[in-house]
Design an enzyme around this catalytic site. Sequence first.
Site, short mmCIF file in Angstrom:
data_model
loop_
_atom_site.label_atom_id
_atom_site.label_comp_id
_atom_site.label_asym_id
_atom_site.label_seq_id
_atom_site.Cartn_x
_atom_site.Cartn_y
_atom_site.Cartn_z
N HIS A 180 10.98 -12.51 3.67
CA HIS A 180 12.08 -11.59 4.03
C HIS A 180 13.35 -12.36 4.40
CE1 HIS A 180 8.86 -8.37 5.05
NE2 HIS A 180 9.42 -8.08 3.90
N LEU A 208 10.96 -3.89 9.22
CA LEU A 208 9.78 -3.02 9.08
C LEU A 208 9.96 -2.12 7.86
CD1 LEU A 208 9.52 -1.90 12.86
CD2 LEU A 208 8.48 -3.90 11.77
N ARG A 240 -0.99 -3.81 3.92
CA ARG A 240 -1.49 -5.17 4.15
C ARG A 240 -1.97 -5.31 5.60
NH1 ARG A 240 3.76 -8.22 2.06
NH2 ARG A 240 4.38 -6.38 0.89
N ARG A 284 5.90 8.51 7.45
CA ARG A 284 6.39 9.89 7.30
C ARG A 284 5.24 10.85 7.02
NH1 ARG A 284 11.04 8.39 3.11
NH2 ARG A 284 9.30 7.09 2.46
N HIS A 333 14.93 3.98 10.07
CA HIS A 333 14.84 5.45 10.03
C HIS A 333 13.86 6.09 11.00
CE1 HIS A 333 17.38 5.30 6.54
NE2 HIS A 333 16.54 4.49 5.93
P1 ADP Z 1 10.58 -2.10 0.80
O1 ADP Z 1 9.77 -2.58 1.94
O2 ADP Z 1 9.80 -1.63 -0.37
O3 ADP Z 1 11.72 -3.02 0.44
P2 ADP Z 1 12.03 -0.28 2.55
O4 ADP Z 1 12.49 -1.35 3.46
O5 ADP Z 1 13.03 0.72 2.10
O6 ADP Z 1 11.31 -0.76 1.23
O7 ADP Z 1 10.86 0.50 3.30
C1 ADP Z 1 10.21 1.55 2.68
C2 ADP Z 1 9.25 2.21 3.66
O8 ADP Z 1 9.97 2.69 4.80
C3 ADP Z 1 8.61 3.44 3.06
O9 ADP Z 1 7.45 3.14 2.36
C4 ADP Z 1 8.28 4.24 4.27
O10 ADP Z 1 7.00 3.85 4.72
C5 ADP Z 1 9.26 3.80 5.33
N1 ADP Z 1 10.22 4.84 5.72
C6 ADP Z 1 11.35 5.21 5.09
N2 ADP Z 1 11.97 6.21 5.76
C7 ADP Z 1 11.21 6.47 6.84
C8 ADP Z 1 11.31 7.40 7.93
N3 ADP Z 1 12.32 8.28 8.04
N4 ADP Z 1 10.34 7.38 8.86
C9 ADP Z 1 9.31 6.52 8.77
N5 ADP Z 1 9.17 5.63 7.79
C10 ADP Z 1 10.10 5.60 6.82
#
Ligand code: ADP
Length: 396
Positions: A180, A208, A240, A284, A333
Amino acid sequence: MTPLILVLNCGSSSIKFALFETGTAPIAREASMHGKVDGIGGPQPTYGDSRQGTDAVVLDAARPYHSALALIHARVRSCLSDAQRIASVAHRVVHGGSKYFAPVRLDAQVLADLKSYIPLAPLHQPFALEAIEELFRIEPALPQVACFDTAFHRTQAPIEQMLALPWSVWERGVRRYGFHGLSYEYMSHALPERHGELASGRVIVAHLGNGASLCALQGLESVATTMGFSALDGLMMGSRCGSIDPGAVIYLMQIEQLSLDEVAHMLYHDSGLRGVSGVSADPRDLLPLEDTHPQVRTALALYVRRIVREIGALTAVLGGLDLLVFTAGIGEHSDVLRARVCQDLEWLGVRIDPQANARHAAVISTADSPVVVGVEKTNEEWIAAWHSAQLLAAAA
Ligand code: ADP
Protein backbone atom coordinates in the site's frame (compact mmCIF):
# COMPACT_ATOMS: atom_id res chain seq x y z
CA MET A 1 -1.58 18.99 -27.80
CA THR A 2 -2.32 18.16 -24.16
CA PRO A 3 -0.33 15.09 -23.13
CA LEU A 4 -2.27 12.77 -20.82
CA ILE A 5 -1.09 10.08 -18.44
CA LEU A 6 -3.16 6.92 -18.20
CA VAL A 7 -2.81 5.20 -14.82
CA LEU A 8 -3.67 1.50 -14.61
CA ASN A 9 -4.28 -0.41 -11.40
CA CYS A 10 -4.61 -4.06 -12.36
CA GLY A 11 -6.11 -6.58 -9.93
CA SER A 12 -7.08 -10.21 -10.39
CA SER A 13 -10.65 -9.50 -11.52
CA SER A 14 -10.67 -5.75 -12.14
CA ILE A 15 -8.67 -3.09 -13.94
CA LYS A 16 -9.08 0.44 -12.57
CA PHE A 17 -7.90 3.37 -14.63
CA ALA A 18 -7.54 7.13 -14.34
CA LEU A 19 -6.53 9.80 -16.83
CA PHE A 20 -4.53 12.83 -15.73
CA GLU A 21 -3.77 15.96 -17.70
CA THR A 22 -0.18 17.14 -17.60
CA GLY A 23 1.01 20.62 -18.38
CA THR A 24 0.62 22.05 -14.89
CA ALA A 25 3.30 21.56 -12.24
CA PRO A 26 2.46 19.67 -10.11
CA ILE A 27 -0.23 17.95 -12.17
CA ALA A 28 -3.83 18.32 -10.98
CA ARG A 29 -4.87 15.84 -8.27
CA GLU A 30 -8.25 15.15 -9.82
CA ALA A 31 -8.32 12.70 -12.71
CA SER A 32 -10.09 14.11 -15.76
CA MET A 33 -11.66 10.68 -16.24
CA HIS A 34 -11.61 7.46 -14.22
CA GLY A 35 -13.31 4.10 -14.24
CA LYS A 36 -12.90 0.34 -14.15
CA VAL A 37 -13.68 -2.97 -15.74
CA ASP A 38 -15.00 -5.27 -13.04
CA GLY A 39 -15.79 -8.97 -12.91
CA ILE A 40 -13.08 -9.99 -15.40
CA GLY A 41 -13.14 -13.76 -15.82
CA GLY A 42 -16.61 -13.91 -14.20
CA PRO A 43 -20.07 -14.32 -15.72
CA GLN A 44 -21.06 -10.63 -15.81
CA PRO A 45 -18.19 -8.24 -16.47
CA THR A 46 -19.00 -4.51 -16.44
CA TYR A 47 -17.33 -1.39 -17.72
CA GLY A 48 -17.90 1.91 -15.96
CA ASP A 49 -16.31 5.34 -16.14
CA SER A 50 -16.93 8.82 -14.80
CA ARG A 51 -18.27 10.06 -18.15
CA GLN A 52 -20.31 7.24 -19.64
CA GLY A 53 -21.75 5.40 -16.60
CA THR A 54 -21.64 1.63 -16.15
CA ASP A 55 -22.77 -1.06 -18.59
CA ALA A 56 -22.47 -4.82 -19.01
CA VAL A 57 -19.78 -5.88 -21.48
CA VAL A 58 -18.78 -9.08 -23.23
CA LEU A 59 -15.11 -10.02 -22.98
CA ASP A 60 -13.28 -12.61 -25.07
CA ALA A 61 -13.69 -15.75 -22.92
CA ALA A 62 -10.29 -17.11 -23.98
CA ARG A 63 -8.43 -13.91 -23.02
CA PRO A 64 -10.75 -11.86 -20.79
CA TYR A 65 -7.98 -9.83 -19.23
CA HIS A 66 -6.50 -8.68 -22.54
CA SER A 67 -9.96 -8.03 -23.83
CA ALA A 68 -10.70 -5.79 -20.79
CA LEU A 69 -7.51 -3.86 -21.39
CA ALA A 70 -8.34 -3.38 -25.07
CA LEU A 71 -11.78 -2.14 -24.04
CA ILE A 72 -10.32 0.49 -21.71
CA HIS A 73 -7.85 1.51 -24.38
CA ALA A 74 -10.63 1.95 -26.96
CA ARG A 75 -13.14 3.69 -24.68
CA VAL A 76 -10.61 6.12 -23.25
CA ARG A 77 -9.38 6.98 -26.74
CA SER A 78 -12.93 7.56 -27.92
CA CYS A 79 -13.29 10.24 -25.20
CA LEU A 80 -10.19 12.19 -26.20
CA SER A 81 -10.46 15.41 -28.16
CA ASP A 82 -8.24 16.07 -31.18
CA ALA A 83 -6.01 18.14 -28.91
CA GLN A 84 -5.42 15.31 -26.43
CA ARG A 85 -3.16 12.25 -26.63
CA ILE A 86 -2.04 9.58 -24.19
CA ALA A 87 1.64 10.33 -23.73
CA SER A 88 2.47 7.63 -21.17
CA VAL A 89 1.01 4.88 -19.02
CA ALA A 90 1.78 4.54 -15.31
CA HIS A 91 1.18 1.19 -13.63
CA ARG A 92 0.67 0.36 -10.00
CA VAL A 93 2.96 -2.66 -9.56
CA VAL A 94 2.75 -4.48 -6.25
CA HIS A 95 6.32 -5.72 -5.90
CA GLY A 96 9.62 -4.05 -6.70
CA GLY A 97 11.64 -6.78 -4.94
CA SER A 98 14.97 -5.72 -3.43
CA LYS A 99 16.00 -3.80 -6.56
CA TYR A 100 13.34 -1.22 -7.37
CA PHE A 101 12.73 1.37 -4.69
CA ALA A 102 11.74 4.15 -7.05
CA PRO A 103 9.49 4.38 -10.10
CA VAL A 104 11.15 3.09 -13.24
CA ARG A 105 10.61 3.38 -16.99
CA LEU A 106 9.69 -0.05 -18.28
CA ASP A 107 11.70 -1.93 -20.85
CA ALA A 108 12.33 -5.61 -21.58
CA GLN A 109 14.97 -5.93 -18.83
CA VAL A 110 12.84 -4.29 -16.13
CA LEU A 111 9.86 -6.40 -17.17
CA ALA A 112 11.98 -9.56 -16.87
CA ASP A 113 13.07 -8.49 -13.36
CA LEU A 114 9.48 -7.82 -12.35
CA LYS A 115 8.42 -11.22 -13.66
CA SER A 116 11.05 -12.81 -11.46
CA TYR A 117 9.20 -11.30 -8.46
CA ILE A 118 5.96 -13.15 -9.30
CA PRO A 119 6.75 -15.86 -6.72
CA LEU A 120 6.95 -13.10 -4.08
CA ALA A 121 3.38 -11.99 -4.82
CA PRO A 122 1.79 -14.66 -7.03
CA LEU A 123 -1.75 -13.41 -6.53
CA HIS A 124 -1.01 -9.73 -7.20
CA GLN A 125 2.09 -9.25 -9.34
CA PRO A 126 1.12 -11.01 -12.62
CA PHE A 127 -1.79 -8.76 -13.62
CA ALA A 128 0.06 -5.47 -14.06
CA LEU A 129 2.78 -7.34 -15.93
CA GLU A 130 0.23 -8.80 -18.34
CA ALA A 131 -1.09 -5.30 -19.02
CA ILE A 132 2.43 -3.94 -19.54
CA GLU A 133 3.26 -6.70 -22.02
CA GLU A 134 0.02 -6.26 -23.91
CA LEU A 135 0.55 -2.48 -24.19
CA PHE A 136 4.10 -3.04 -25.44
CA ARG A 137 2.55 -5.25 -28.10
CA ILE A 138 -0.23 -2.81 -29.10
CA GLU A 139 1.77 0.42 -28.81
CA PRO A 140 5.50 -0.31 -28.56
CA ALA A 141 6.50 3.37 -28.60
CA LEU A 142 4.24 4.40 -25.72
CA PRO A 143 6.39 5.06 -22.61
CA GLN A 144 5.32 2.98 -19.62
CA VAL A 145 6.34 3.54 -15.99
CA ALA A 146 6.06 1.16 -13.03
CA CYS A 147 5.36 2.53 -9.53
CA PHE A 148 5.79 0.08 -6.67
CA ASP A 149 3.68 -0.54 -3.61
CA THR A 150 6.75 -1.73 -1.74
CA ALA A 151 8.90 1.34 -2.49
CA PHE A 152 7.67 3.77 0.17
CA HIS A 153 8.75 1.39 2.94
CA ARG A 154 12.43 1.42 1.94
CA THR A 155 13.11 3.92 4.75
CA GLN A 156 12.34 1.33 7.43
CA ALA A 157 15.16 0.20 9.69
CA PRO A 158 16.39 -3.38 9.07
CA ILE A 159 14.84 -4.47 12.34
CA GLU A 160 11.39 -3.71 10.95
CA GLN A 161 12.17 -5.57 7.76
CA MET A 162 13.44 -8.73 9.41
CA LEU A 163 11.62 -11.93 10.19
CA ALA A 164 12.98 -13.97 13.10
CA LEU A 165 14.03 -16.76 10.74
CA PRO A 166 17.59 -18.03 10.16
CA TRP A 167 19.97 -15.33 8.94
CA SER A 168 20.46 -17.16 5.64
CA VAL A 169 16.75 -16.69 4.90
CA TRP A 170 17.13 -12.91 5.30
CA GLU A 171 20.14 -13.04 2.99
CA ARG A 172 18.00 -14.83 0.43
CA GLY A 173 15.66 -11.83 0.38
CA VAL A 174 12.84 -13.14 2.54
CA ARG A 175 11.95 -9.95 4.38
CA ARG A 176 9.06 -7.77 5.39
CA TYR A 177 8.55 -5.52 2.36
CA GLY A 178 5.26 -3.82 3.23
CA PHE A 179 2.58 -2.75 0.73
CA HIS A 180 0.00 0.00 0.00
CA GLY A 181 3.02 2.25 -0.49
CA LEU A 182 1.40 4.49 -3.10
CA SER A 183 -1.43 5.25 -0.69
CA TYR A 184 0.96 6.06 2.15
CA GLU A 185 3.13 8.15 -0.14
CA TYR A 186 0.06 10.13 -1.13
CA MET A 187 -0.57 10.74 2.59
CA SER A 188 2.95 12.12 2.93
CA HIS A 189 1.80 14.87 0.51
CA ALA A 190 -1.77 15.38 1.70
CA LEU A 191 -1.34 15.27 5.48
CA PRO A 192 1.07 18.24 5.81
CA GLU A 193 -1.36 20.31 3.71
CA ARG A 194 -4.21 19.34 6.00
CA HIS A 195 -2.54 19.15 9.42
CA GLY A 196 0.64 21.23 9.07
CA GLU A 197 3.58 20.38 11.38
CA LEU A 198 1.58 17.68 13.15
CA ALA A 199 1.88 15.47 10.07
CA SER A 200 5.65 15.29 10.54
CA GLY A 201 5.21 13.88 14.04
CA ARG A 202 4.14 10.40 15.11
CA VAL A 203 1.45 9.35 12.65
CA ILE A 204 -0.46 6.15 11.95
CA VAL A 205 -2.39 5.82 8.69
CA ALA A 206 -5.04 3.08 8.54
CA HIS A 207 -5.58 2.03 4.92
CA LEU A 208 -8.76 -0.03 5.25
CA GLY A 209 -9.98 -1.26 1.86
CA ASN A 210 -10.45 -4.78 0.53
CA GLY A 211 -6.85 -5.26 1.54
CA ALA A 212 -5.92 -3.43 4.73
CA SER A 213 -2.78 -2.31 6.48
CA LEU A 214 -1.44 0.31 8.88
CA CYS A 215 1.66 2.40 8.40
CA ALA A 216 3.53 4.24 11.13
CA LEU A 217 5.15 7.40 9.79
CA GLN A 218 7.57 9.82 11.37
CA GLY A 219 9.03 12.78 9.53
CA LEU A 220 6.61 11.73 6.73
CA GLU A 221 8.61 8.52 6.18
CA SER A 222 7.55 4.94 6.74
CA VAL A 223 8.87 3.62 10.05
CA ALA A 224 6.86 0.39 10.32
CA THR A 225 3.91 -1.30 8.67
CA THR A 226 1.62 -4.24 9.35
CA MET A 227 1.90 -6.03 6.00
CA GLY A 228 5.14 -7.92 5.69
CA PHE A 229 6.65 -10.40 3.26
CA SER A 230 3.25 -10.76 1.64
CA ALA A 231 -0.03 -8.87 1.52
CA LEU A 232 -1.45 -11.48 3.92
CA ASP A 233 0.22 -10.17 7.05
CA GLY A 234 -1.12 -7.79 9.69
CA LEU A 235 -4.77 -6.76 9.86
CA MET A 236 -7.77 -8.96 9.25
CA MET A 237 -9.11 -8.04 5.78
CA GLY A 238 -12.13 -8.60 3.56
CA SER A 239 -11.13 -12.15 2.69
CA ARG A 240 -7.51 -12.39 3.92
CA CYS A 241 -6.58 -13.64 7.36
CA GLY A 242 -3.91 -11.14 8.39
CA SER A 243 -1.31 -12.22 10.98
CA ILE A 244 -1.67 -15.85 11.83
CA ASP A 245 0.28 -18.32 13.93
CA PRO A 246 2.32 -20.29 11.37
CA GLY A 247 1.69 -23.32 13.59
CA ALA A 248 -1.96 -23.20 12.49
CA VAL A 249 -0.89 -23.46 8.84
CA ILE A 250 1.40 -26.40 9.65
CA TYR A 251 -1.49 -28.06 11.48
CA LEU A 252 -3.93 -27.55 8.60
CA MET A 253 -1.48 -29.09 6.16
CA GLN A 254 0.02 -31.83 8.27
CA ILE A 255 -2.95 -33.04 10.33
CA GLU A 256 -5.96 -31.94 8.26
CA GLN A 257 -4.09 -32.77 5.05
CA LEU A 258 -5.03 -29.58 3.19
CA SER A 259 -2.90 -29.13 0.09
CA LEU A 260 -0.73 -26.08 -0.41
CA ASP A 261 -3.23 -24.68 -2.93
CA GLU A 262 -6.13 -25.26 -0.56
CA VAL A 263 -4.39 -23.51 2.32
CA ALA A 264 -3.33 -20.60 0.09
CA HIS A 265 -6.89 -20.23 -1.16
CA MET A 266 -8.24 -20.29 2.38
CA LEU A 267 -5.80 -17.65 3.64
CA TYR A 268 -6.28 -15.27 0.69
CA HIS A 269 -9.91 -15.78 -0.30
CA ASP A 270 -11.92 -17.57 2.38
CA SER A 271 -10.70 -15.91 5.57
CA GLY A 272 -11.04 -12.42 7.07
CA LEU A 273 -14.52 -10.89 7.31
CA ARG A 274 -15.84 -13.33 4.69
CA GLY A 275 -14.50 -16.42 6.41
CA VAL A 276 -15.42 -15.54 9.98
CA SER A 277 -18.88 -14.13 9.15
CA GLY A 278 -19.68 -16.83 6.61
CA VAL A 279 -21.66 -14.13 4.80
CA SER A 280 -19.62 -11.42 3.06
CA ALA A 281 -16.30 -9.61 2.88
CA ASP A 282 -18.04 -6.23 2.80
CA PRO A 283 -18.95 -4.36 6.01
CA ARG A 284 -21.89 -2.80 4.16
CA ASP A 285 -23.46 -6.27 4.00
CA LEU A 286 -22.42 -7.22 7.52
CA LEU A 287 -23.36 -4.19 9.64
CA PRO A 288 -27.14 -4.52 9.10
CA LEU A 289 -26.98 -8.21 10.10
CA GLU A 290 -25.00 -8.09 13.28
CA ASP A 291 -27.95 -7.88 15.69
CA THR A 292 -29.44 -11.07 14.30
CA HIS A 293 -26.31 -13.02 13.27
CA PRO A 294 -23.85 -13.70 16.12
CA GLN A 295 -21.16 -14.91 13.68
CA VAL A 296 -21.35 -11.61 11.80
CA ARG A 297 -21.08 -9.72 15.08
CA THR A 298 -17.98 -11.75 15.98
CA ALA A 299 -16.40 -11.09 12.57
CA LEU A 300 -16.80 -7.31 12.94
CA ALA A 301 -15.61 -7.39 16.55
CA LEU A 302 -12.49 -9.31 15.51
CA TYR A 303 -11.90 -6.89 12.64
CA VAL A 304 -11.95 -3.94 15.05
CA ARG A 305 -9.89 -5.75 17.68
CA ARG A 306 -7.13 -6.52 15.21
CA ILE A 307 -6.90 -2.87 14.15
CA VAL A 308 -6.80 -1.72 17.77
CA ARG A 309 -4.09 -4.26 18.66
CA GLU A 310 -1.91 -3.22 15.73
CA ILE A 311 -2.39 0.50 16.42
CA GLY A 312 -1.21 -0.24 19.97
CA ALA A 313 1.85 -2.04 18.60
CA LEU A 314 2.76 0.72 16.14
CA THR A 315 2.20 3.39 18.81
CA ALA A 316 4.79 1.56 20.90
CA VAL A 317 7.23 1.63 17.97
CA LEU A 318 6.63 5.37 17.48
CA GLY A 319 6.83 6.10 21.21
CA GLY A 320 3.40 7.76 21.19
CA LEU A 321 0.84 9.02 18.73
CA ASP A 322 0.00 12.52 17.46
CA LEU A 323 -2.20 11.84 14.44
CA LEU A 324 -4.35 8.89 13.38
CA VAL A 325 -5.74 8.94 9.84
CA PHE A 326 -8.34 6.66 8.24
CA THR A 327 -8.33 6.08 4.49
CA ALA A 328 -9.50 3.74 1.64
CA GLY A 329 -13.01 2.29 1.17
CA ILE A 330 -13.81 1.39 4.78
CA GLY A 331 -11.60 4.04 6.38
CA GLU A 332 -13.16 6.84 4.32
CA HIS A 333 -16.79 5.71 4.41
CA SER A 334 -17.60 3.67 7.51
CA ASP A 335 -18.25 6.06 10.40
CA VAL A 336 -19.50 3.07 12.42
CA LEU A 337 -16.25 1.11 12.23
CA ARG A 338 -14.13 4.26 12.74
CA ALA A 339 -16.13 5.00 15.89
CA ARG A 340 -15.59 1.48 17.23
CA VAL A 341 -11.85 1.59 16.64
CA CYS A 342 -11.60 5.03 18.23
CA GLN A 343 -13.69 4.04 21.23
CA ASP A 344 -11.26 1.23 22.01
CA LEU A 345 -8.39 3.72 21.75
CA GLU A 346 -9.72 6.18 24.33
CA TRP A 347 -6.97 5.04 26.72
CA LEU A 348 -4.50 6.45 24.18
CA GLY A 349 -6.10 9.88 24.15
CA VAL A 350 -8.35 9.37 21.13
CA ARG A 351 -11.62 11.31 21.47
CA ILE A 352 -13.87 11.74 18.49
CA ASP A 353 -16.76 14.09 17.79
CA PRO A 354 -19.70 11.87 16.69
CA GLN A 355 -21.16 14.56 14.40
CA ALA A 356 -17.87 15.19 12.62
CA ASN A 357 -17.39 11.43 12.30
CA ALA A 358 -20.87 10.98 10.82
CA ARG A 359 -20.07 13.72 8.27
CA HIS A 360 -16.76 12.00 7.36
CA ALA A 361 -15.09 15.33 8.16
CA ALA A 362 -11.38 15.77 7.53
CA VAL A 363 -10.85 16.04 11.32
CA ILE A 364 -13.15 13.87 13.43
CA SER A 365 -11.49 14.28 16.84
CA THR A 366 -12.69 16.78 19.47
CA ALA A 367 -10.75 20.02 19.91
CA ASP A 368 -9.29 18.73 23.22
CA SER A 369 -8.38 15.24 21.96
CA PRO A 370 -4.67 14.59 22.67
CA VAL A 371 -4.53 12.56 19.44
CA VAL A 372 -5.90 14.25 16.31
CA VAL A 373 -7.97 11.87 14.20
CA GLY A 374 -8.48 12.50 10.50
CA VAL A 375 -10.21 11.04 7.46
CA GLU A 376 -8.38 11.49 4.17
CA LYS A 377 -9.31 10.23 0.72
CA THR A 378 -6.40 8.34 -0.77
CA ASN A 379 -5.20 8.99 -4.32
CA GLU A 380 -2.80 6.26 -5.41
CA GLU A 381 -3.48 7.03 -9.06
CA TRP A 382 -2.29 10.62 -8.74
CA ILE A 383 0.96 9.52 -7.09
CA ALA A 384 1.60 7.13 -9.99
CA ALA A 385 0.78 9.84 -12.56
CA TRP A 386 2.98 12.38 -10.77
CA HIS A 387 5.94 9.97 -10.65
CA SER A 388 5.47 9.11 -14.29
CA ALA A 389 5.41 12.79 -15.31
CA GLN A 390 8.56 13.52 -13.27
CA LEU A 391 10.46 10.52 -14.54
CA LEU A 392 9.70 11.16 -18.19
CA ALA A 393 10.38 14.91 -17.89
CA ALA A 394 13.79 14.19 -16.33
CA ALA A 395 14.62 11.78 -19.17
CA ALA A 396 13.49 14.19 -21.93
P1 ADP B 1 -9.56 -1.65 -2.93
O1 ADP B 1 -9.16 -2.12 -1.58
O2 ADP B 1 -10.09 -2.71 -3.83
O3 ADP B 1 -8.55 -0.74 -3.58
P2 ADP B 1 -11.27 0.39 -1.74
O4 ADP B 1 -10.17 1.02 -0.97
O5 ADP B 1 -12.19 1.29 -2.49
O6 ADP B 1 -10.84 -0.73 -2.77
O7 ADP B 1 -12.14 -0.45 -0.70
C1 ADP B 1 -13.24 -1.17 -1.12
C2 ADP B 1 -13.98 -1.74 0.07
O8 ADP B 1 -14.41 -0.69 0.94
C3 ADP B 1 -15.26 -2.43 -0.35
O9 ADP B 1 -15.05 -3.77 -0.67
C4 ADP B 1 -16.09 -2.33 0.88
O10 ADP B 1 -15.81 -3.45 1.70
C5 ADP B 1 -15.58 -1.11 1.61
N1 ADP B 1 -16.54 -0.01 1.67
C6 ADP B 1 -16.81 0.91 0.73
N2 ADP B 1 -17.76 1.78 1.16
C7 ADP B 1 -18.09 1.39 2.41
C8 ADP B 1 -19.01 1.88 3.39
N3 ADP B 1 -19.80 2.94 3.17
N4 ADP B 1 -19.08 1.23 4.57
C9 ADP B 1 -18.30 0.16 4.81
N5 ADP B 1 -17.42 -0.34 3.94
C10 ADP B 1 -17.31 0.26 2.74
